[in-house]
Design a protein around this motif. Structure first.
Motif, mmCIF file in Angstrom:
data_model
loop_
_atom_site.group_PDB
_atom_site.id
_atom_site.type_symbol
_atom_site.label_atom_id
_atom_site.label_comp_id
_atom_site.label_asym_id
_atom_site.label_seq_id
_atom_site.Cartn_x
_atom_site.Cartn_y
_atom_site.Cartn_z
ATOM 1 N N LEU A 1 10.826 40.989 49.368
ATOM 2 C CA LEU A 1 10.844 39.543 49.153
ATOM 3 C C LEU A 1 10.220 39.201 47.804
ATOM 4 O O LEU A 1 10.707 38.329 47.084
ATOM 5 C CB LEU A 1 10.066 38.843 50.264
ATOM 6 C CG LEU A 1 10.868 38.436 51.491
ATOM 7 C CD1 LEU A 1 9.935 37.891 52.557
ATOM 8 C CD2 LEU A 1 11.920 37.405 51.140
ATOM 9 N N LEU B 1 10.227 41.041 45.178
ATOM 10 C CA LEU B 1 11.209 41.375 44.144
ATOM 11 C C LEU B 1 12.266 40.276 44.015
ATOM 12 O O LEU B 1 12.631 39.851 42.920
ATOM 13 C CB LEU B 1 11.877 42.713 44.495
ATOM 14 C CG LEU B 1 12.848 43.280 43.474
ATOM 15 C CD1 LEU B 1 12.113 43.678 42.212
ATOM 16 C CD2 LEU B 1 13.567 44.494 44.049
ATOM 17 N N LEU B 2 12.720 39.787 45.157
ATOM 18 C CA LEU B 2 13.735 38.722 45.166
ATOM 19 C C LEU B 2 13.218 37.486 44.448
ATOM 20 O O LEU B 2 13.898 36.899 43.600
ATOM 21 C CB LEU B 2 14.105 38.381 46.619
ATOM 22 C CG LEU B 2 15.178 37.310 46.822
ATOM 23 C CD1 LEU B 2 16.547 37.880 46.516
ATOM 24 C CD2 LEU B 2 15.152 36.783 48.241
ATOM 25 N N LEU C 1 12.846 38.011 40.672
ATOM 26 C CA LEU C 1 14.090 38.070 39.910
ATOM 27 C C LEU C 1 14.777 36.714 39.807
ATOM 28 O O LEU C 1 15.484 36.450 38.853
ATOM 29 C CB LEU C 1 15.048 39.072 40.550
ATOM 30 C CG LEU C 1 14.723 40.537 40.285
ATOM 31 C CD1 LEU C 1 15.595 41.427 41.137
ATOM 32 C CD2 LEU C 1 14.921 40.872 38.827
ATOM 33 N N PHE C 2 14.591 35.864 40.819
ATOM 34 C CA PHE C 2 15.358 34.622 40.813
ATOM 35 C C PHE C 2 14.492 33.368 40.725
ATOM 36 O O PHE C 2 14.749 32.484 39.935
ATOM 37 C CB PHE C 2 16.249 34.553 42.050
ATOM 38 C CG PHE C 2 17.239 35.656 42.083
ATOM 39 C CD1 PHE C 2 18.262 35.698 41.138
ATOM 40 C CD2 PHE C 2 17.144 36.685 42.992
ATOM 41 C CE1 PHE C 2 19.179 36.730 41.135
ATOM 42 C CE2 PHE C 2 18.054 37.717 42.982
ATOM 43 C CZ PHE C 2 19.079 37.746 42.053
#
Lengths: 341, 448
Positions: free
Chosen positions: A319, A321-322, A325-326
């Motif tokens: 999560l 990382l998600l 990245l966004f």
């Protein structure tokens, strides 16, 4: 802490996670449809789609996690809630399906039709309404145990003021949470017109959100005095929640630190959500079901908790990382990157 | 609505949801592996075509995943809504894999989001491919965990039933039932096989419709090779499944094979019809059932005569079994001929009629998946939990199931039409030739 309490706390925490991420998702869909309706779509759509597209499936899993988890920890809920919720839960599933297919067909599939955008926006209001009915039912008074099985009294349910105030609260909360988050997001994207518009929405919806929340406490006094008196014992938690609410509104009003404002809002809902949950203890369904008489066996409970801890070890880094990245990636948020397949 | 009707409609609705969901679920489990193989080949061979193949498959894949999420949520909730008594019992014993499945799917969903939106974001293509590994693992493990639950329904263990009370519950033992190894292996290998043949079907169709591009030829050869490998694996696993059934669910095997009398050296019945309890027009292969069941032509195979009348599954499962096995065999043969024919450069494998057979293979494989699931579910009847709980005792007492059936039928119709329209539009509008040309232009643009 007993295993029962650990189990319900974990589930309640995930339900809280769902309330926040799903509110952002539902509200965004509504604002998107509304701006299309008012012919102002150019202001919001890009912001909203950029945030929502990579994360929507994750939102849905929070809900699945909750209902699978509750059957695991408290198998008797499958019998009680499974029997009485056939219609409301089926309707919620169909509405969730409309949202899922919006992504499938419009965002990924390139089918651009206004009708989907409207359906998508409206489903975002009906889903919280249909799901929040479960909270109303849990307060008791709408379920009767007959010889043939459990029966839900729809007439009593739909004529109860409690039902409707919980529905209104869920709608106001969805729009308020979403507007505050998107104000922050739009600000990060350096999109001034969108920030201004969303800030306005956030301020507008803060009022009904706090008013209905207070109203429900008053209504519980008549509907379920036992629950009401337990709520009153926790008055100080609701006080903290209110102070956090005031802080959010102040920051948004002053156009300051939108990120902190969203943090305070999360705190406000977390405290209130848990205060409500704690006061509901030990009942899962007044007066039939408590967390103790519905609990699974010890072996299963321990296995589930071990699985949960292991699973969390896998999920939290993913999560993170998600989000990195966004949500927290400048280029992506500002629309300089897309990189879609 | 009486209780009998509730049971009937609950069964129909569950069957409808599962039949619809399994299409998307099978694709959802299989395609990530195909994408991974294509992208890996592309990186290894420095071949733009394979990369593009992975990219275009991904675009189609997310649409099927999105619909699969929807139907998966539906079946997840319907289990409790339609079968509350079953889920109350199951929750006590087999909740662990259900719970772990949500984690597996969570994991998959997160990385799919990342993978989808990070094409071209990394300098090193391999980094991007690494993001697909959790997607493929998550997808396959979702299937593993759910199949574990299904295996438990066929061969429940890990608890004792004393005076109607569940005692001595062992969640781990409940997961590793005798049915589990063959079932899990079978579900995985057929998902890979079906996905490969579905993609081969698309490639062959493009070639038939006039595209001569080598891209499609590469796609076709690759997917047929993968399909062949997994159809051979499926056949081997199928043999083990037969032995499992003979040992633990003999009534299911006997009903599927119309094996009425317990006997030694039992023959295998292929096809045929049942007329007044008599088998007609069947192909009888001597000793084959004994070999399938016990690897020994002389072995005794238990027949339906050993079971009470009301504990025998419906005999029509024989047809479902035949459909599944026939299609499996046919696809193995078809892909074998194609792969060997291509190696040896035999011309007829690239002829029109042969390509039409490959096109047909995609839908056929999906029919085999459906027949297989109907076979295993109907073949477990009258039990929802074999030997423990009957289906009729598990259903809801709610009176509105018929209405819900109509609602969901409407939903699935919209989803089916929507996914077909979107998928065909997506690939028709943006052809491979055009996309390759666009990418070429883009590269030149970078140089200038």
């Amino acid at each position: 802490m007993t295993l029962e309490v650990i189990g319900i706390s974990v589930l309640w925490l995930f339900l809280f996670g769902y309330v926040i991420v799903a509110s952002i998702d539902f509200g965004a869909g509504f604002f998107n449809a509304y701006s299309l309706f008012r012919g102002k779509q150019h202001i919001l759509t890009r912001i909203i789609q950029r945030y929502l597209s990579p994360v929507w499936e994750v939102t849905n899993v929070f809900l699945v996690f909750f209902f699978v988890g509750i059957v695991g920890f408290f198998p008797k809920t499958a019998y009680y809630y499974g029997t009485i919720l056939l219609v409301p839960a089926s309707i919620a599933v169909i509405l969730l399906a409309i949202r899922g297919s919006y992504y499938a067909f419009t965002t990924y599939g390139g089918l651009k039709q206004k009708k989907w955008t409207y359906l998508y926006g409206l489903s975002g209001l009906f889903i919280p309404a249909s799901l929040s009915i479960v909270l109303t039912i849990s307060e008791g008074g709408f379920v009767r145990e007959k010889a043939t099985g459990l029966v839900l009294d729809y007439w009593a349910l739909f004529t109860s003021p409690l039902t409707w105030s919980i529905v209104v609260l869920s709608l106001a909360a969805v729009l308020y949470i979403s507007a505050v988050f998107l104000t922050w997001y739009a600000h990060k994207a350096q999109d001034e017109p969108a920030t201004e518009l969303l800030r306005k929405y956030a301020l507008i919806w803060s009022v009904p959100a706090i008013v209905t929340a207070t109203g429900i406490i008053v209504e519980l006094q008549g509907h379920n005095p036992e629950h009401f008196s337990r709520l009153m014992d926790l008055w100080w938690l609701f006080g903290i929640s209110f102070i956090l609410f005031a802080g959010t509104v102040y920051l948004i009003w002053k156009r300051k630190s939108y990120g902190v404002a969203f943090g305070l809002l999360t705190g406000q809902f977390l405290v209130a959500f848990f205060a409500y949950g704690v006061s509901h203890y030990p009942y899962l369904l007044y007066p039939y079901l408590t967390i103790y008489d519905s609990f699974t066996n010890e072996a299963m409970a321990i296995a589930l908790i071990i699985a949960f801890v292991a699973g969390l070890g896998l999920l939290l880094p993913s999560l993170y990382l998600l989000l990195r990245l966004f949500l927290f990636n400048k280029d992506y948020v500002q629309g300089k990157r897309n990189d879609h397949a | 609505m009486g209780n009998e009707e509730s049971i009937f409609f609950s069964r129909v609705l569950t069957e409808l949801t599962l039949s619809f969901h399994i299409i998307y679920a099978t694709i959802g489990v299989g395609i990530p592996l195909m994408i991974m193989i294509a992208q890996w080949l592309g990186i290894k061979k420095q071949d733009e075509h394979y990369i593009l193949l992975a990219r275009r498959w991904t675009r189609g894949f997310v649409i099927t995943v999105a619909v699969g999420v929807v139907t998966g949520t539906a079946i997840g909730l319907q289990l409790s809504l339609l079968w509350p008594n079953f889920m109350e019992l199951a929750g006590n014993v087999i909740a662990l894999p259900l719970f772990m499945e949500t984690f597996a799917f969570f994991f998959e969903a997160i990385f799919l989001g990342i993978y989808l939106y990070t094409w071209d974001r990394f300098e090193n293509q391999k980094k991007h491919m690494l993001l697909l590994i959790p997607v493929a693992i998550g997808a396959s493990f979702s299937a593993v965990f759910i199949t574990i639950v299904n295996a438990f329904m066929n061969a429940p263990q890990g608890f004792d039933l004393v005076n109607g009370q569940l005692v001595n519950i062992n969640p781990v033992l409940a997961m590793f039932t005798p049915a589990m190894p063959t079932k899990v292996a079978h579900v995985l290998s057929t998902a890979y096989m079906t996905s490969a043949f579905a993609l081969a079907s698309v490639g062959a169709y493009r070639l038939l419709k006039g595209s001569k591009h080598v891209y499609h030829k590469k796609a076709l050869f690759l997917t047929m090779k993968i399909g062949l490998i997994f159809s051979i694996a499926t056949a081997v696993i199928g043999d083990f499944s037969g032995k499992y059934l003979a040992e633990y669910q003999p009534e299911k095997l006997a009903a599927a094979e119309w094996h009425f009398e317990t006997e030694e050296g039992a023959p295998l019945m292929l096809y045929g019809v049942l007329d007044d309890g008599e088998v007609k027009y069947a192909i009888k292969i001597p000793y084959a059932l004994s070999i399938l069941a016990h690897s020994n032509p002389k072995a005794e195979v238990i027949g339906l005569d050993q079971f009470a009348e009301d504990e025998i599954p419906p005999l029509y499962i024989h047809y479902l079994f035949d459909i599944m096995v026939t299609i499996g065999m046919w696809m193995t043969a078809l892909s074998l001929v194609y792969v060997v024919g291509t190696w040896l450069k035999i011309r007829f494998v690239s002829s029109k009629w042969f390509r039409w057979l490959i096109v047909l293979g995609g839908p056929l494989s999906m029919i085999a998946i459906e027949a297989g699931w109907w076979f295993t579910e109907v073949g477990r009847q009258p039990w929802v939990l074999r030997g423990i709980m009957r289906t009729e005792d598990a259903a809801t007492t709610s009176g509105q199931v018929d209405l819900m059936l109509l609602l969901f039928a409407g939903l699935y119709l919209v989803l089916a039409i929507g996914s077909i329209v979107v998928l065909t539009r997506m690939f028709r509008k943006n052809t491979v030739e055009q996309e390759l040309a666009d990418r070429e232009l883009e590269k030149e643009g970078d140089l200038r």
